[in-house]
Design an enzyme around this catalytic site. Sequence first.
Site, PDB file in Angstrom:
ATOM      1  N   ASP A 171     -12.116 -10.330  -0.516  1.00 26.47           N
ATOM      2  CA  ASP A 171     -13.444 -10.361   0.012  1.00 26.47           C
ATOM      3  C   ASP A 171     -14.576  -9.466  -0.720  1.00 26.47           C
ATOM      4  OD1 ASP A 171     -12.469  -7.931   1.164  1.00 26.47           O
ATOM      5  OD2 ASP A 171     -11.986  -8.673   2.969  1.00 26.47           O
ATOM      6  N   ASN A 193       2.206  -5.189  -3.210  1.00 26.56           N
ATOM      7  CA  ASN A 193       0.530  -5.346  -2.947  1.00 26.56           C
ATOM      8  C   ASN A 193       0.042  -4.061  -2.513  1.00 26.56           C
ATOM      9  OD1 ASN A 193      -1.380  -7.486  -2.617  1.00 26.56           O
ATOM     10  ND2 ASN A 193      -1.093  -6.829  -0.127  1.00 26.56           N
ATOM     11  N   GLU A 245      -6.266 -10.745  -1.272  1.00 25.50           N
ATOM     12  CA  GLU A 245      -7.015 -10.272  -0.014  1.00 25.50           C
ATOM     13  C   GLU A 245      -8.489 -10.238  -0.379  1.00 25.50           C
ATOM     14  OE1 GLU A 245      -5.420  -7.131   2.267  1.00 25.50           O
ATOM     15  OE2 GLU A 245      -3.374  -7.470   1.781  1.00 25.50           O
ATOM     16  N   GLU A 249       0.703  -1.088   0.111  1.00 26.59           N
ATOM     17  CA  GLU A 249      -0.102  -0.037   0.083  1.00 26.59           C
ATOM     18  C   GLU A 249       0.909   1.284  -0.054  1.00 26.59           C
ATOM     19  OE1 GLU A 249      -2.875  -0.208   3.357  1.00 26.59           O
ATOM     20  OE2 GLU A 249      -3.570  -1.987   2.371  1.00 26.59           O
ATOM     21  N   HIS A 284     -10.467  -5.974  -2.485  1.00 24.56           N
ATOM     22  CA  HIS A 284     -11.356  -5.899  -1.154  1.00 24.56           C
ATOM     23  C   HIS A 284     -12.673  -5.081  -1.852  1.00 24.56           C
ATOM     24  CE1 HIS A 284      -9.055  -7.022   2.209  1.00 24.56           C
ATOM     25  NE2 HIS A 284      -8.123  -6.471   1.737  1.00 24.56           N
TER      26      HIS A 284
HETATM   27  C1  XIL Z   1      -6.352  -6.388   8.360  1.00 17.62           C
HETATM   28  C2  XIL Z   1      -6.497  -7.413   9.369  1.00 17.62           C
HETATM   29  O1  XIL Z   1      -7.450  -8.163   8.772  1.00 17.62           O
HETATM   30  C3  XIL Z   1      -7.053  -6.765  10.637  1.00 17.62           C
HETATM   31  O2  XIL Z   1      -7.086  -8.233  11.443  1.00 17.62           O
HETATM   32  C4  XIL Z   1      -6.095  -5.846  11.280  1.00 17.62           C
HETATM   33  O3  XIL Z   1      -6.869  -5.372  12.203  1.00 17.62           O
HETATM   34  C5  XIL Z   1      -5.848  -4.791  10.345  1.00 17.62           C
HETATM   35  O4  XIL Z   1      -5.459  -5.289   9.189  1.00 17.62           O
HETATM   36  N1  XIL Z   1      -5.077  -4.729   3.759  1.00 17.62           N
HETATM   37  C6  XIL Z   1      -3.779  -5.482   4.066  1.00 17.62           C
HETATM   38  C7  XIL Z   1      -4.242  -6.206   5.476  1.00 17.62           C
HETATM   39  O5  XIL Z   1      -3.045  -5.432   3.566  1.00 17.62           O
HETATM   40  O6  XIL Z   1      -2.997  -6.550   6.139  1.00 17.62           O
HETATM   41  C8  XIL Z   1      -5.352  -5.846   6.360  1.00 17.62           C
HETATM   42  O7  XIL Z   1      -5.628  -6.877   7.301  1.00 17.62           O
HETATM   43  C9  XIL Z   1      -6.465  -5.481   5.559  1.00 17.62           C
HETATM   44  C10 XIL Z   1      -6.409  -4.375   4.202  1.00 17.62           C
END
Ligand code: XIL
Length: 455
Positions: A267, A202, A265, A160, A238
């Site tokens: 969802d 990422n 990641e 990020e 996401h």
């Molecule tokens: C999130 C976790 O799922 C949570 O448990 C934590 O509190 C915060 O981070 N992008 C990412 C992940 O790269 O590391 C994040 O994970 C979600 C967004």
Amino acid sequence: MRLKRALRATVTLAGAGVLTAAMMVSLAPAASAGTTLRASAAEKGRYFGAAVATGKLSTSTYVNVLNREFNSVVAENEMKWDATEPQQGRFSYTGGDRLVSHAQANGMSVRGHALLWHAQQPSWAQGMSGSALRNAAINHVTQVATHFRGKIYAWDVVNEAFADGGSGGRRDSNLQRTGNDWIEAAFRAARAADPGAKLCYNDYNTDGINAKSTGIYNMVRDFKSRGVPIDCVGFQSHLGTTLAGDYQANLQRFADLGVDVQITELDVMTGGNQANIYGAVTRACLAVSRCTGITVWGVRDCDSWRGSDNALLFDCNGNKKSAFDAVLNALNSGTPIPTTPPPNPTTPPPNPTTPPPGQVGCSASVSVNSWTGGFVATVKVTAGSAGTRGWNVNLTLPSGASVTNTWSATASGSSGSVRFTNVSYNGQLAPGQVTEFGFQGNGSATGLTPICAAS
Ligand code: XIL
């Protein structure tokens, strides 16, 4: 706030696509096809992974679904900077090691997440800046990647680092304020520490061709042209209730730069389109031969960081949702990775007008980026008026200095007089053409004088 922006930045699925996907959801998988995500993905030469909270590995519903359905894991939090280096120079690998053991015992690969990120930094690092922070960050990368060396399929080396919105530029952060080259320094340190791991950048809100994904695309293209060791790009994905129409085209344009791509990641907001979007993302990955796998960010809806979005593939009792069926069907009907890899578009074709030996020359210059106890050298090779068929560069390192890692060239020797020879794809240079290679080393490298010879 960040998530809301991610949800807004999406585009509605075309009606026809939704219909097709909806019809597919209701079909049972073909008899010969896999019945679990891990088996079906493996048949297509991919992995299917989940983010794991190691505290839940003792919950039977959770671990049963995890072991049955997934053949890759990533630590949801346990390998982040705040978890692995809670005090400067004191490393803690308990959670990460536990996940690696679980993976090894259950035939799963491990994605490493994440070596450097603006969030979830330990408080001691949050308060640092300048070269103290840069050194601490590079040391963190080196220590953590060394600890897990040989056990990680792919590392999110940097997470990020790009800004949201239309700028296409970097996000402001304490790491960014140490200098724009912090990302490449991190990738070089990671390569030196674990040469076997794929090294990924990422990010999120990159689900389609937009200003942010284009900024990242330009960085990856620049890294590839300068020999910065990057192997893959992760698309967090996401997602909200729609999917960008150019999601697959975006993955493909990165793959065409010569890097693997992965969905890291995934969802998706609950609602009418959830299953369709899961299916469409899976089909997009399978349609891109360099898309090597998909990871969902959690196992059951109630494990998700997205609260009440019910964003995952299993309900809280571990039952499969229609989103699961959509993914499984997409996996079972997708394209396998071809056994003969397609020609690599980044490899130049053989040069038919190869100059004869003896009429050629080249020159080289070096720039060195040093820190206490180590350095990274970048060497620029410029072909003379006849071009080159191959080249080598000799350098004499000062006493005490040694080469630990080389990219885009092969080193013979590691201290004293070291010879670097071209690799297969950068030996042939047209007259005046420039290529770069680099190496990382211990000690200090001052006063290097490169001598280039061409054939
Ligand atoms: C999130 C976790 O799922 C949570 O448990 C934590 O509190 C915060 O981070 N992008 C990412 C992940 O790269 O590391 C994040 O994970 C979600 C967004």
